[in-house]
Write a protein that holds these residues in place. Structure first.
Motif, short mmCIF file in Angstrom:
data_model
loop_
_atom_site.label_atom_id
_atom_site.label_comp_id
_atom_site.label_asym_id
_atom_site.label_seq_id
_atom_site.Cartn_x
_atom_site.Cartn_y
_atom_site.Cartn_z
N ALA A 18 0.84 -1.21 0.00
CA ALA A 18 0.00 0.00 0.00
C ALA A 18 0.87 1.25 0.00
O ALA A 18 0.60 2.21 -0.72
CB ALA A 18 -0.94 -0.01 1.20
N SER A 19 1.94 1.23 0.77
CA SER A 19 2.85 2.37 0.83
C SER A 19 3.50 2.60 -0.53
O SER A 19 3.61 3.74 -1.00
CB SER A 19 3.92 2.13 1.89
N PHE A 20 3.92 1.53 -1.20
CA PHE A 20 4.52 1.65 -2.53
C PHE A 20 3.51 2.21 -3.51
O PHE A 20 3.82 3.10 -4.32
CB PHE A 20 5.03 0.29 -3.02
N GLU A 42 5.12 6.60 -22.15
CA GLU A 42 5.92 7.73 -21.69
C GLU A 42 5.90 7.83 -20.17
O GLU A 42 6.92 8.09 -19.54
CB GLU A 42 5.41 9.04 -22.29
N LEU A 43 4.73 7.60 -19.59
CA LEU A 43 4.60 7.63 -18.13
C LEU A 43 5.43 6.51 -17.50
O LEU A 43 6.14 6.73 -16.51
CB LEU A 43 3.13 7.52 -17.72
N ALA A 48 10.10 4.73 -14.44
CA ALA A 48 11.33 3.92 -14.37
C ALA A 48 12.53 4.80 -14.04
O ALA A 48 13.37 4.43 -13.22
CB ALA A 48 11.54 3.16 -15.67
N GLU A 49 12.60 5.98 -14.66
CA GLU A 49 13.68 6.91 -14.35
C GLU A 49 13.67 7.31 -12.88
O GLU A 49 14.72 7.58 -12.31
CB GLU A 49 13.56 8.17 -15.22
N ALA A 50 12.48 7.33 -12.28
CA ALA A 50 12.34 7.70 -10.87
C ALA A 50 12.48 6.49 -9.94
O ALA A 50 12.30 6.63 -8.73
CB ALA A 50 10.99 8.38 -10.66
N GLY A 51 12.74 5.31 -10.50
CA GLY A 51 12.95 4.12 -9.68
C GLY A 51 11.73 3.25 -9.46
O GLY A 51 11.75 2.35 -8.64
N PHE A 52 10.66 3.51 -10.21
CA PHE A 52 9.44 2.72 -10.09
C PHE A 52 9.34 1.80 -11.31
O PHE A 52 8.88 2.22 -12.37
CB PHE A 52 8.20 3.62 -10.02
N GLN A 53 9.75 0.56 -11.15
CA GLN A 53 9.63 -0.42 -12.23
C GLN A 53 8.22 -0.97 -12.20
O GLN A 53 7.81 -1.59 -11.22
CB GLN A 53 10.67 -1.54 -12.06
N THR A 54 7.47 -0.76 -13.26
CA THR A 54 6.08 -1.19 -13.29
C THR A 54 5.69 -1.57 -14.71
O THR A 54 6.47 -1.43 -15.63
CB THR A 54 5.16 -0.06 -12.74
N PRO A 58 -0.69 -1.90 -13.92
CA PRO A 58 -0.78 -1.02 -12.75
C PRO A 58 -0.87 0.46 -13.12
O PRO A 58 -1.57 1.22 -12.44
CB PRO A 58 0.50 -1.30 -11.97
N ILE A 59 -0.20 0.85 -14.19
CA ILE A 59 -0.28 2.26 -14.61
C ILE A 59 -1.71 2.58 -15.04
O ILE A 59 -2.26 3.61 -14.65
CB ILE A 59 0.71 2.55 -15.75
#
Length: 82
Positions: A18-20, A42-43, A48-54, A58-59
């Motif tokens: 939930a925190s993630f 693009e999002l 990914a550049e910000a460290g969120f591999q998804t 989920p997006i």
């Protein structure tokens, strides 16, 4: 194989998840306010550049739950808007 998780481990997992999710959604808002984001790809790249591999699923869910829409900004660019 089988992993056994205690109730405490399960609660910890869901709290971390939930925190993630909250942090990722906050980052999505930050990204679309800062950049002209026209597509989910693009999002995903900016996340990914910000460290969120998804992934796309989920997006897509986050976009729906954040009630983001595509529209024209003040400069006439077609993009995601909060």
């Amino acid at each position: 194989f089988y992993l056994e998780f205690s109730i405490k481990d399960q609660e910890s997992f869901w709290q971390d998840f939930a925190s993630f999710s909250i942090r990722q959604r906050e980052k999505i808002i930050e990204i679309i306010e800062q950049y002209n984001i026209e597509t989910q790809d693009e999002l995903a790249d900016k996340l990914a550049e910000a460290g969120f591999q998804t992934t796309q699923a989920p997006i897509s869910r986050d976009i729906r739950e954040l009630k983001l829409v595509k529209g024209r900004d003040e400069q006439g660019n077609y993009r995601y808007l909060a």
